[in-house]
Design a protein around this motif. Structure first.
Motif, short mmCIF file in Angstrom:
data_model
loop_
_atom_site.label_atom_id
_atom_site.label_comp_id
_atom_site.label_asym_id
_atom_site.label_seq_id
_atom_site.Cartn_x
_atom_site.Cartn_y
_atom_site.Cartn_z
N ASP A 107 0.82 -1.22 0.00
CA ASP A 107 0.00 0.00 0.00
C ASP A 107 0.85 1.26 0.00
O ASP A 107 0.63 2.19 -0.76
CB ASP A 107 -0.91 0.03 1.24
N GLU A 108 1.85 1.24 0.86
CA GLU A 108 2.74 2.40 0.96
C GLU A 108 3.45 2.64 -0.37
O GLU A 108 3.58 3.77 -0.83
CB GLU A 108 3.79 2.16 2.05
N ALA A 109 3.93 1.54 -0.97
CA ALA A 109 4.63 1.65 -2.24
C ALA A 109 3.70 2.23 -3.30
O ALA A 109 4.09 3.11 -4.07
CB ALA A 109 5.12 0.27 -2.67
N LYS A 110 2.48 1.74 -3.31
CA LYS A 110 1.51 2.22 -4.31
C LYS A 110 1.21 3.70 -4.13
O LYS A 110 1.13 4.45 -5.11
CB LYS A 110 0.21 1.44 -4.17
N THR A 111 1.07 4.11 -2.89
CA THR A 111 0.80 5.51 -2.61
C THR A 111 1.93 6.38 -3.17
O THR A 111 1.70 7.42 -3.77
CB THR A 111 0.70 5.74 -1.09
N LEU A 112 3.14 5.91 -2.94
CA LEU A 112 4.31 6.68 -3.38
C LEU A 112 4.31 6.87 -4.89
O LEU A 112 4.68 7.94 -5.39
CB LEU A 112 5.59 5.97 -2.92
N THR A 113 3.90 5.85 -5.62
CA THR A 113 3.99 5.93 -7.08
C THR A 113 3.06 7.00 -7.64
O THR A 113 3.20 7.37 -8.80
CB THR A 113 3.63 4.59 -7.76
N ARG A 114 2.14 7.49 -6.85
CA ARG A 114 1.25 8.53 -7.36
C ARG A 114 1.95 9.89 -7.38
O ARG A 114 1.44 10.85 -7.93
CB ARG A 114 -0.02 8.61 -6.50
N ASN A 115 3.12 9.96 -6.76
CA ASN A 115 3.89 11.20 -6.76
C ASN A 115 4.15 11.66 -8.20
O ASN A 115 4.53 10.86 -9.05
CB ASN A 115 5.22 10.96 -6.02
N ARG A 116 3.97 12.97 -8.46
CA ARG A 116 4.08 13.44 -9.84
C ARG A 116 5.53 13.40 -10.36
O ARG A 116 5.78 13.50 -11.55
CB ARG A 116 3.52 14.85 -9.97
N LEU A 117 6.51 13.27 -9.47
CA LEU A 117 7.90 13.24 -9.92
C LEU A 117 8.31 11.86 -10.44
O LEU A 117 9.37 11.68 -11.01
CB LEU A 117 8.84 13.63 -8.78
N ILE A 118 7.44 10.88 -10.20
CA ILE A 118 7.78 9.52 -10.62
C ILE A 118 7.14 9.20 -11.95
O ILE A 118 5.94 9.35 -12.14
CB ILE A 118 7.33 8.50 -9.55
N LYS A 119 8.00 8.78 -12.89
CA LYS A 119 7.50 8.47 -14.22
C LYS A 119 7.02 7.02 -14.26
O LYS A 119 5.95 6.72 -14.77
CB LYS A 119 8.63 8.65 -15.24
N SER A 120 7.84 6.13 -13.71
CA SER A 120 7.42 4.74 -13.70
C SER A 120 8.03 4.03 -12.50
O SER A 120 9.05 4.47 -11.96
CB SER A 120 7.88 4.03 -14.98
N ALA A 121 7.39 2.96 -12.08
CA ALA A 121 7.90 2.18 -10.96
C ALA A 121 7.68 0.71 -11.25
O ALA A 121 6.61 0.31 -11.70
CB ALA A 121 7.19 2.57 -9.67
N ILE A 122 8.73 -0.08 -11.05
CA ILE A 122 8.61 -1.53 -11.27
C ILE A 122 8.71 -2.22 -9.92
O ILE A 122 9.71 -2.07 -9.22
CB ILE A 122 9.73 -2.04 -12.19
#
Lengths: 416, 211
Positions: free
Chosen positions: A84-99
């Protein structure tokens, strides 16, 4: 007969001296080449594997360990983070992609990595046989894994818990091989790839089997996220880490601080950590390198002494050559050529020794294959080492050659 | 063929010798006599272009030996002057034939294996061509140096005590050979010696002992 064959005759005429000097020289050159080969290949391969990964986010611990475990797959993971925490973080606008990555199991020493197809794309991997994984418990093998374990699509195996061979096997759920990747000289070659749900599923079975509880049951709902994005999981669901690409350079400034300060997770930059690793290793490498240079200097000195001593016996030879019509310059070149010949032979032998040594070492340590070390490549800087050795030859022959140049023929010949 | 004009030279600072005029014609032989230390080796080296005199000229044919630059003189010597020394100075790292090929190479003449074998045969060394120099006897080695001196068909042969380290038989062989070969190549032969065995065999003599 020419100056070259003349110098060569002298080199051959004193085999013991020549062998000693050539050996000394080759030893120094070989050590330098070994370091050069290891360093360059390590740097190149580490560089290649971190390409496209700007930041690794995982559990708190050593940042270097986080990078080594999740990018290069050589160290143990630092722990897990909440999905959940990881998913929340990926919504950050500075992140283009996360694997996302889920580690924890291996099959006969090769890591089983739960991830999505983006991970394969990151290293431009392609299936050589079969296809990429899609359903739970389907795996796609790295080229080296398939070769070493002799597995092909259709085979099944049980994963083992942990990162090393001797750990407990999960005998409840078997993986099914659906494809093999092309060899791309990247970390993918040594990994067994599947989706994250499979890694969860295997561990659920284990927990149920051991504890007879159904509490940690996170059944996968709907389509498994095998192509991109994160899988659905309950609040207890965990992954090991995620590999992040920034949208803009601003990410490099803001994200790590934000993650390290405000979350239970840790962010580490592969570029920074590998550089730190190299500067740590650099101390040892530099010491061995200095040692090698000392050997080369001693080799040069030894060549100088041999030539200088030999010249005492050879002054008649030199005077005779002058009386036969050789100019001073020719004698100078003749002696320098002898120095060059010895160091060149040394460099050649050192070249063979160095490459052979790296190849033998690479064969001896299994890990080196995973990092991609081989003795059968030529590194550009080797030319510099070759030139350096010839320079040592010229330098050590310079004074004896100057003496040859200055030979007073009349005086020498009158001394009979 | 070879002429000396107002030559001054010294083998030490105190003792300066001078030869106002001397001429040795083609095919003529000259014996330079004198005790050791009398300056005969020095004179021979000057004639061979190995040592510059203090003054005066050395002419070989039309060539003023000391009018040439160092490198030119080295080359001229290699092509026109054959030198034989007391000891057989051969390059021990090489074979007999390689020693001769080296002489051709260093003098800048074409390397000709046929020619080297021809000269070796003339001096009864035909079967030694591929032997290392160390394997040869003293007398054989001296003959190889004569072969080397004759190789480039010199106009002048200079021999410094060629018989000093040889026994009577070998000394006679060497002197006969030198005379015979000089005649064959129409070369002037100049021998510096204090060897009494050689003295009687040459008419033209220069004695450096007489003040």
């Amino acid at each position: 007969m020419n100056l070259f064959s003349l110098s060569w005759s002298y080199v051959k005429d004193k085999p013991l001296n020549t062998v000693l000097n050539v050996l000394l020289m080759s030893l120094g050159i070989a050590i330098i080449l070994v370091l050069l080969l290891l360093n360059t290949q390590l740097e190149e391969n580490l560089g290649k594997n971190k390409r496209g990964v700007d930041l690794v986010v995982g559990a708190k611990g050593s940042p270097l360990q986080l990078i080594l475990a999740n990018v290069y797959h050589i160290d143990f993971p630092t722990g897990n983070i909440k999905l959940d925490e990881a998913k929340t973080l990926t919504r950050n606008r500075l992140i283009k992609s996360a694997i996302p990555l889920a580690l924890g199991d291996n099959y006969r020493g090769f890591r089983i990595v739960g991830t999505n197809h983006d991970y394969v794309k990151l290293y431009s991997g392609e299936a050589e046989e079969g296809r990429l994984w899609k359903n739970n418990l389907e795996v796609t093998l790295g080229a080296n894994v398939a070769k070493r374990l002799d597995l092909k699509p259709g085979d099944e195996f049980f994963g083992a818990h942990g990162m090393s061979v001797a750990d407990l096997t999960h005998e409840e759920a078997s993986y099914k091989v659906v494809g093999v990747l092309k060899s791309g000289n990247s970390v993918l070659d040594n990994l067994i790839l599947t989706n994250i749900e499979s890694v969860w599923a295997v561990h659920d079975h284990e927990e149920e089997g051991e504890e007879h509880e159904g509490e940690h049951d996170h059944e996968t709902e709907g389509e498994p996220a095998y192509e991109t994005g994160f899988p659905e999981g309950d609040e207890d669901a965990e992954i090991t880490s995620m590999l992040i690409q920034f949208r803009s350079p601003m990410g490099a400034i803001q994200l790590p601080r934000m993650i390290n300060a405000n979350t239970n997770m840790q962010a580490a930059s592969p570029a920074f950590e590998t550089q730190r690793l190299f500067s740590l290793m650099g101390i040892g490498v530099n010491m061995i390198k200095s040692f090698a240079y000392i050997i080369i200097v001693i080799a040069g000195l030894s060549i100088f002494i041999s030539l200088y001593n030999a010249l005492k016996d050879r002054k008649y030879d030199l005077a005779i050559m002058r009386s036969l019509g050789a100019s001073r310059g020719k004698l100078f070149v003749h002696v320098v050529l002898e120095g060059i010949l010895i160091t060149f032979l040394g460099a050649l032998l050192g070249f063979v020794l160095g490459h052979a040594l790296v190849e033998v070492l690479a064969g001896y340590y299994e890990k080196s294959e995973e990092v991609g070390i081989t003795g059968l490549v030529f590194v550009n800087q080797e030319w510099i080492v070759l030139l350096l050795s010839i320079g040592v030859g010229i330098l050590s022959a310079l004074l004896p050659a100057l003496n040859a140049y200055r030979t007073d023929i009349s005086k020498v010949l009158a001394q009979d | 063929m070879i002429s000396i004009d107002d030559l001054h030279f010294g083998y030490s600072e105190q003792k300066i010798l001078s030869i106002p005029q001397l001429e040795v014609k083609e095919s003529d032989h000259l014996l330079i006599l004198g005790k050791s230390g009398s300056g005969k080796t020095t004179l021979l080296h000057i004639l061979g272009g190995l040592l510059s005199p203090k003054g005066g000229k050395v002419l070989i044919g039309e060539t003023d030996l000391y009018g040439l630059s160092g490198t030119q003189r080295d080359k001229y010597r290699g092509q026109n002057i054959g030198l034989v020394f007391q000891k057989a100075h051969l390059i021990t790292a090489l074979t007999v034939q390689e020693n001769l090929l080296l002489a051709q190479y260093l003098s800048g003449t074409a390397q000709d294996k046929g020619r080297t074998l021809e000269v070796l045969k003339e001096l009864n060394l035909g079967d030694k061509a591929n032997k290392k120099v160390r394997k040869l006897s003293q007398g054989e080695q001296q003959r190889v140096t004569i072969a080397r001196a004759l190789l480039n068909r010199p106009r002048l042969i200079l021999a410094d005590e060629p018989t000093a380290s040889l026994d009577d038989d070998n000394a006679k062989i060497v002197i006969d050979m030198l005379k015979e070969q000089a005649a064959r190549y129409k070369a002037s032969l100049i021998i510096a010696t204090h060897d009494q065995r050689v003295k009687d065999q040459f008419e033209l003599q220069l004695n450096l002992d007489t003040p």
